[in-house]
Design an enzyme around this catalytic site. Structure first.
Site, mmCIF file in Angstrom:
data_model
loop_
_atom_site.group_PDB
_atom_site.id
_atom_site.type_symbol
_atom_site.label_atom_id
_atom_site.label_comp_id
_atom_site.label_asym_id
_atom_site.label_seq_id
_atom_site.Cartn_x
_atom_site.Cartn_y
_atom_site.Cartn_z
ATOM 1 N N SER A 70 0.493 -1.224 0.040
ATOM 2 C CA SER A 70 -0.124 -0.149 -0.029
ATOM 3 C C SER A 70 0.685 1.561 -0.040
ATOM 4 O O SER A 70 0.530 2.419 0.164
ATOM 5 C CB SER A 70 -1.244 0.218 1.061
ATOM 6 O OG SER A 70 -2.499 -0.762 1.315
ATOM 7 N N LYS A 73 0.021 3.115 -2.907
ATOM 8 C CA LYS A 73 -0.794 4.594 -3.214
ATOM 9 C C LYS A 73 -1.272 5.829 -2.951
ATOM 10 O O LYS A 73 -0.937 5.850 -4.101
ATOM 11 C CB LYS A 73 -2.151 3.847 -2.016
ATOM 12 C CG LYS A 73 -2.718 2.175 -1.933
ATOM 13 C CD LYS A 73 -2.995 1.530 -0.968
ATOM 14 C CE LYS A 73 -3.722 0.608 -1.660
ATOM 15 N NZ LYS A 73 -4.947 0.237 0.297
ATOM 16 N N TYR A 195 -3.098 -2.705 -10.187
ATOM 17 C CA TYR A 195 -2.743 -2.951 -8.378
ATOM 18 C C TYR A 195 -1.755 -3.752 -7.981
ATOM 19 O O TYR A 195 -1.548 -3.410 -7.867
ATOM 20 C CB TYR A 195 -4.539 -2.423 -8.649
ATOM 21 C CG TYR A 195 -4.617 -2.157 -7.398
ATOM 22 C CD1 TYR A 195 -4.037 -1.350 -5.762
ATOM 23 C CD2 TYR A 195 -4.097 -3.263 -6.446
ATOM 24 C CE1 TYR A 195 -3.981 -1.666 -4.977
ATOM 25 C CE2 TYR A 195 -5.019 -3.830 -5.354
ATOM 26 C CZ TYR A 195 -4.757 -2.467 -4.140
ATOM 27 O OH TYR A 195 -4.604 -2.768 -2.958
ATOM 28 N N TYR A 247 -4.785 3.901 7.921
ATOM 29 C CA TYR A 247 -6.031 3.362 8.346
ATOM 30 C C TYR A 247 -6.812 3.683 9.300
ATOM 31 O O TYR A 247 -6.880 4.626 9.226
ATOM 32 C CB TYR A 247 -6.143 2.301 7.552
ATOM 33 C CG TYR A 247 -5.126 2.189 6.412
ATOM 34 C CD1 TYR A 247 -5.366 2.295 5.083
ATOM 35 C CD2 TYR A 247 -3.936 0.938 6.571
ATOM 36 C CE1 TYR A 247 -4.409 1.506 4.299
ATOM 37 C CE2 TYR A 247 -2.639 0.359 5.895
ATOM 38 C CZ TYR A 247 -3.350 0.852 4.258
ATOM 39 O OH TYR A 247 -3.261 0.678 3.633
ATOM 40 N N VAL A 265 1.051 -4.133 4.072
ATOM 41 C CA VAL A 265 1.126 -4.954 4.254
ATOM 42 C C VAL A 265 2.179 -5.672 4.749
ATOM 43 O O VAL A 265 2.275 -6.653 5.686
ATOM 44 C CB VAL A 265 -0.004 -6.486 4.586
ATOM 45 C CG1 VAL A 265 -0.815 -5.147 4.949
ATOM 46 C CG2 VAL A 265 -0.189 -5.949 2.501
HETATM 47 O O1 DON Z 1 -4.709 -4.693 -1.829
HETATM 48 C C1 DON Z 1 -4.149 -5.405 -0.855
HETATM 49 O O2 DON Z 1 -4.457 -6.280 -0.886
HETATM 50 C C2 DON Z 1 -2.832 -5.153 -0.905
HETATM 51 N N1 DON Z 1 -2.022 -5.547 -2.256
HETATM 52 C C3 DON Z 1 -2.321 -3.683 -0.026
HETATM 53 C C4 DON Z 1 -2.864 -3.680 1.094
HETATM 54 C C5 DON Z 1 -1.040 -2.942 2.001
HETATM 55 O O3 DON Z 1 -0.323 -3.235 1.847
HETATM 56 C C6 DON Z 1 -2.121 -3.174 3.388
HETATM 57 N N2 DON Z 1 -1.924 -1.672 4.448
HETATM 58 N N3 DON Z 1 -1.204 -1.950 4.874
#
Ligand code: DON
Length: 329
Positions: A70, A73, A195, A247, A265
């Site tokens: 993320s 983003k 994405y 978040y 993540v």
């Molecule tokens: O959309 C997803 O599930 C992941 N590729 C990115 C999510 C993410 O990194 C959330 N962060 N804490």
């Protein structure tokens, strides 16, 4: 004449002490909802600070590769705003904190827009906007721009990309909901592919510090001197990172740390000290919000020791840090 080593810079001593202090913290869990992420070494831990004049202070595993997730983003949002203008982008995605988790399926009542570009609904919308403009060349274009921001050629982790593409049912559901409300164009599978790929870009804690330092340095990469982002749009990126970057922990983060930030993540965190430095940390064990446990603790500690919080009334953020970076003696 005896060969006496110069004393370490005060900031290096601080980073070393934070590394030792938090290395023993084993709280949290490595993400496994994307199966390939579960293979991360949970003990990896790196802290890197890069100043806007290009000095590097680091400790631990700053060369260990992991996926940006993320943290892509805010940079993808910045590209969209730069290329399409804020007005066009904000017609599709709002800038309100959602108070909800990163993968929440909720949209704003009435407009059916995603709450903000830092959560999945908004980020998938941004990827779709970029795809509508660049078509099949979207990911190559994005990777080239991310590489300029990091100051080195980046690449994706093919195994993580395939793993997320195979298991990303919730993101697919989000994409179809967005299509249902006319927020994104019809080629939603291709936009999702952008994405998934952008989340799978491999970085290190040092890359994250460089990317963060590029934002701190008003869009110019402090290591290469290249202008990677238009100065006009840095404010757009940092303000949304400040209010939405962590978040449903964003309010607590703003209270405790008080600088723009973003987590991923895989365990990365960036924090931007405007006009002064970029912070990048890596530690894959996550808390219940999906944020790196050690990454948060390091940033909280750094903020309080260096007075980084933007509303710190002692105003140490400028004067104290300035003295640390530029000692007179
Ligand atoms: O959309 C997803 O599930 C992941 N590729 C990115 C999510 C993410 O990194 C959330 N962060 N804490």
């Amino acid at each position: 004449m005896p060969n006496v080593a110069a004393p370490a810079h005060e900031l290096q001593t601080l980073i070393d002490s934070l590394y030792s202090k938090y290395r023993a913290n084993h709280a949290g869990e490595v993400a496994t909802y994307i199966p390939e992420l579960g293979k991360a070494n949970p003990d990896h831990f790196g802290i890197c600070l890069i100043t806007t004049d290009g000095r590097v202070f680091e400790a631990g595993d700053c060369d260990a590769p992991f996926t940006i997730q993320s943290i892509s983003k805010p940079f993808a949002f910045g590209l969209a705003v730069e290329e399409m203008g804020a007005e066009e982008v904000l017609q599709r995605v709002s800038v309100e904190p959602s108070g909800d988790s990163f993968n929440s399926i909720q949209l704003q009542t009435g407009s059916n827009r995603p709450f903000n570009p830092m959560i999945n609904t908004g980020a998938i919308t941004v990827s779709a906007l970029l795809h509508a403009k660049h078509g099949a060349g979207t990911f190559d274009h994005l990777l080239e721009r991310f590489s300029a921001i990091a100051g080195r050629q980046l690449a994706i982790d093919e195994a993580v990309y395939q793993s997320e593409r195979r298991t990303g049912h919730r993101n697919r559901a989000i994409a179809h909901l967005l299509l249902n409300f006319g927020v994104v164009h019809e080629d939603i599978e291709a936009a999702l592919d952008v994405y998934f790929r952008q989340c799978s870009i491999l970085v290190t804690a040092r890359d994250l510090a460089r990317m963060s330092a590029t934002l701190a340095n008003m869009g110019r990469n402090p290591m290469t001197g290249d202008s990677a982002f238009s100065i006009r749009h840095v404010k757009d990126i940092l303000s949304i990172m400040f209010t939405c970057g962590m978040y449903d922990y964003s309010g607590q983060w703003a209270y405790r740390v008080g600088v723009p930030a973003k987590s991923g993540v895989a365990g990365g965190v960036i924090a931007v000290i405007n006009r002064q430095l970029g912070i990048g940390t890596y530690s894959p064990r996550l808390d219940q919000y999906g944020n790196s446990v050690r990454g948060i603790e390091v940033c909280v500690d750094l903020a309080s020791r260096l007075g980084l919080h933007v509303f710190d009334c002692l105003n140490m953020g400028s004067s104290f840090l300035d003295a640390v970076l530029n000692p007179t003696s």
